[in-house]
Design an enzyme around this catalytic site. Structure first.
Site, short mmCIF file in Angstrom:
data_model
loop_
_atom_site.label_atom_id
_atom_site.label_comp_id
_atom_site.label_asym_id
_atom_site.label_seq_id
_atom_site.Cartn_x
_atom_site.Cartn_y
_atom_site.Cartn_z
N GLU A 44 0.83 -1.20 0.00
CA GLU A 44 0.00 0.00 0.00
C GLU A 44 0.87 1.26 0.00
O GLU A 44 1.83 1.36 0.75
CB GLU A 44 -0.90 -0.01 1.24
CG GLU A 44 -1.91 1.13 1.27
CD GLU A 44 -2.80 1.06 2.51
OE1 GLU A 44 -3.88 1.67 2.49
OE2 GLU A 44 -2.41 0.40 3.51
N LYS A 118 -10.55 1.98 -2.38
CA LYS A 118 -10.67 1.36 -1.07
C LYS A 118 -12.01 1.67 -0.43
O LYS A 118 -12.38 2.84 -0.27
CB LYS A 118 -9.52 1.85 -0.19
CG LYS A 118 -9.42 1.21 1.19
CD LYS A 118 -8.16 1.71 1.88
CE LYS A 118 -7.96 1.12 3.26
NZ LYS A 118 -6.70 1.60 3.89
N CYS A 156 -5.75 -2.98 2.35
CA CYS A 156 -5.48 -2.89 3.79
C CYS A 156 -6.73 -3.08 4.66
O CYS A 156 -7.14 -4.20 4.88
CB CYS A 156 -4.76 -1.58 4.11
SG CYS A 156 -3.85 -1.65 5.69
#
Length: 295
Positions: A44, A118, A156
């Site tokens: 990331e 995300k 994540c």
């Protein structure tokens, strides 16, 4: 016909020099490709330090880039084409006045297949300010068809949500990928959660985490590395160290995986008609939803 696909996880330390970080990332992709990797996952926000863990400063918005004018994507596209590998590439995206934590999936011919933004954005535990920099993603969960199978990619914090992994697998993912930047006292919990995603969906999973210590005026994080690849029953088949730059590789047969999933019946026996509580925050039927059977 059997189709073996080699997946790679990587990890690296980052500084404030984008050029140096991109050079390190390229070196790792090349190292993985030399080991026969077909899909290589970078961590990331690998182009800079991960400012969201350290500070809350408006100048960091200058690091965001559009999809259209993005030197990170141009360089990684050229690299993917040269090496014949697929690269899910994470970056800080600016879209007009919106900002996102975004992945572009680049295929083995260097083509940009599309973005995933995300979905889950953390605010906390203490020392994480990501929600101050990015909005919740609006793309929904996506799966990309490539020469090396169907790829699902989260980012994540998405990795803590079984719904995200299941959505990608229902959409046909052969493999799950999570570029990650995490470091605290919950490593075992982090790993076993993702092993559970792999096992519950009989789908291999790749997690690439950062390494190194990064400091700011509001916090310090030591990223724990330990990037890993889990097999379809959740077993760890490859794992990196806590603090060394690495590329690790594992191979899977797509047809064997698809047969295993079909034989277990975990997708055949699903009951979407009973899963309506997942569409709520508190388990109460949302307004306009069909009444609960058995009321």
């Amino acid at each position: 016909m059997a189709m073996g696909v080699r997946l790679a996880a990587t990890q690296m330390a980052c500084n404030w020099s984008m050029e140096e970080n991109l050079a390190t990332a390229e070196r790792l992709v090349r190292k993985a490709a030399q080991q026969g990797a077909n899909v290589v996952l970078l961590q990331e926000m690998f182009a800079t330090r991960f400012f969201a863990f350290m500070d809350w400063k408006p100048e960091y918005f200058r690091l965001a880039m559009t999809v259209e004018d993005n030197p990170i994507l141009r360089r990684m596209s050229a690299l993917a084409k040269e090496l014949g590998v697929v690269l899910p590439v994470n970056f800080f995206e600016r879209a007009n006045n919106a900002y996102y934590n975004t992945v572009m999936v680049i295929d083995d011919e260097g083509r940009e297949l599309g973005i995933y933004r995300k979905s889950h954005i953390p605010l906390g535990p203490p020392g994480c300010f990501e929600k101050n920099y990015t909005s919740e993603g609006d793309t929904g969960f996506k799966v990309w068809k490539t020469r090396f199978g169907n790829l699902g990619v989260g980012v994540c914090w998405d990795q803590w949500f079984p719904e995200a992994a299941r959505c990608m697998c229902v959409l046909g993912a052969d493999f799950l990928f999570y570029p990650t930047g995490i470091g605290s006292d919950c490593h075992d919990h982090w790993q076993v959660t993702m092993q559970g995603h792999a096992a519950a969906n009989l789908t291999p999973l790749v997690a690439s985490n950062r390494i190194g210590r990064e400091e700011g005026s509001l916090g310090t994080t030591t990223f724990w590395g330990r990037s890993f690849i889990a097999g379809p029953t959740g077993q760890i088949v490859a794992k990196a160290s806590p603090d060394q730059e690495e590329a690790i590789v594992a191979e899977f047969d797509i047809e064997e995986l698809r047969e295993k999933r079909a034989n277990w019946g975990v997708f055949r026996d699903r009951r979407p008609d009973l899963y309506w509580p997942l569409l709520t925050l508190d388990g109460v039927t949302p307004q306009g939803a069909p009444p609960r059977i058995g009321g």
